[in-house]
Design an enzyme around this catalytic site. Structure first.
Site, mmCIF file in Angstrom:
data_model
loop_
_atom_site.group_PDB
_atom_site.id
_atom_site.type_symbol
_atom_site.label_atom_id
_atom_site.label_comp_id
_atom_site.label_asym_id
_atom_site.label_seq_id
_atom_site.Cartn_x
_atom_site.Cartn_y
_atom_site.Cartn_z
ATOM 1 N N CYS A 133 44.433 35.220 33.410
ATOM 2 C CA CYS A 133 44.523 35.383 34.866
ATOM 3 C C CYS A 133 44.352 34.042 35.568
ATOM 4 O O CYS A 133 43.269 33.455 35.540
ATOM 5 C CB CYS A 133 43.453 36.390 35.303
ATOM 6 S SG CYS A 133 43.176 36.478 37.078
ATOM 7 N N CYS A 164 41.637 33.966 38.241
ATOM 8 C CA CYS A 164 40.317 34.021 37.585
ATOM 9 C C CYS A 164 39.909 32.624 37.118
ATOM 10 O O CYS A 164 38.769 32.198 37.330
ATOM 11 C CB CYS A 164 40.340 34.959 36.385
ATOM 12 S SG CYS A 164 40.721 36.687 36.763
#
Length: 145
Positions: free
Chosen positions: A68, A71
């Site tokens: 991600c 993230c």
């Protein structure tokens, strides 16, 4: 004044910290690791469950995954937030790829998602990457008391 219960992120040991003792200097009675080191630990299911159920310190969980982009972009901000919020709040990370059952139980539909727990209950949740100052502000707005 009452003692605080803090769960070690390394071994899952539950530590009793007297209010007057500096939590930043405390070490786990079971494994000897520092209780708070200014870095959010990536935890598995067992330690995650113990953090939520046994800690008397609020717990902020960052649910993330290695693939991600947002993230990964938020990771340094989460580190900075840990240095500012500890020892009043425990910051941990939960890899949703490794802990799919917990992510499903939490109802995670997008990452990164941060969930603030206090007294064993979810107090607040937000999704999307944030800078450190916004993380700290969001936590402080939702802390009980």
């Amino acid at each position: 004044m009452s003692d605080r219960l803090v769960v070690c992120t390394q071994c899952g040991g539950v530590n009793r910290l007297p209010e007057q003792r500096s939590a930043l200097e405390a070490k786990c009675g079971k494994c000897g690791a520092k209780i708070f080191d200014g870095h959010p630990a990536d935890v598995g299911a067992e330690i995650f469950d113990k953090q939520i159920a046994r800690s008397s310190v609020p717990v902020l969980v960052d649910v993330w995954a290695p693939w991600c982009g947002p993230c990964r972009a938020m990771a340094p901000a989460y580190e900075i937030a840990a240095r500012e919020l500890e020892p009043r709040v425990r910051l941990i990370k939960l890899n949703s790829d490794n802990e799919q059952q917990i992510a499903a139980k939490l109802g995670i539909s997008g990452i990164p998602t941060m969930i603030l727990f206090a007294d064993g209950r979810e107090r607040a949740r937000t999704s999307g990457a944030m800078p450190a100052s916004a993380i700290v502000r969001w936590v402080r707005e939702h802390l009980p008391g």
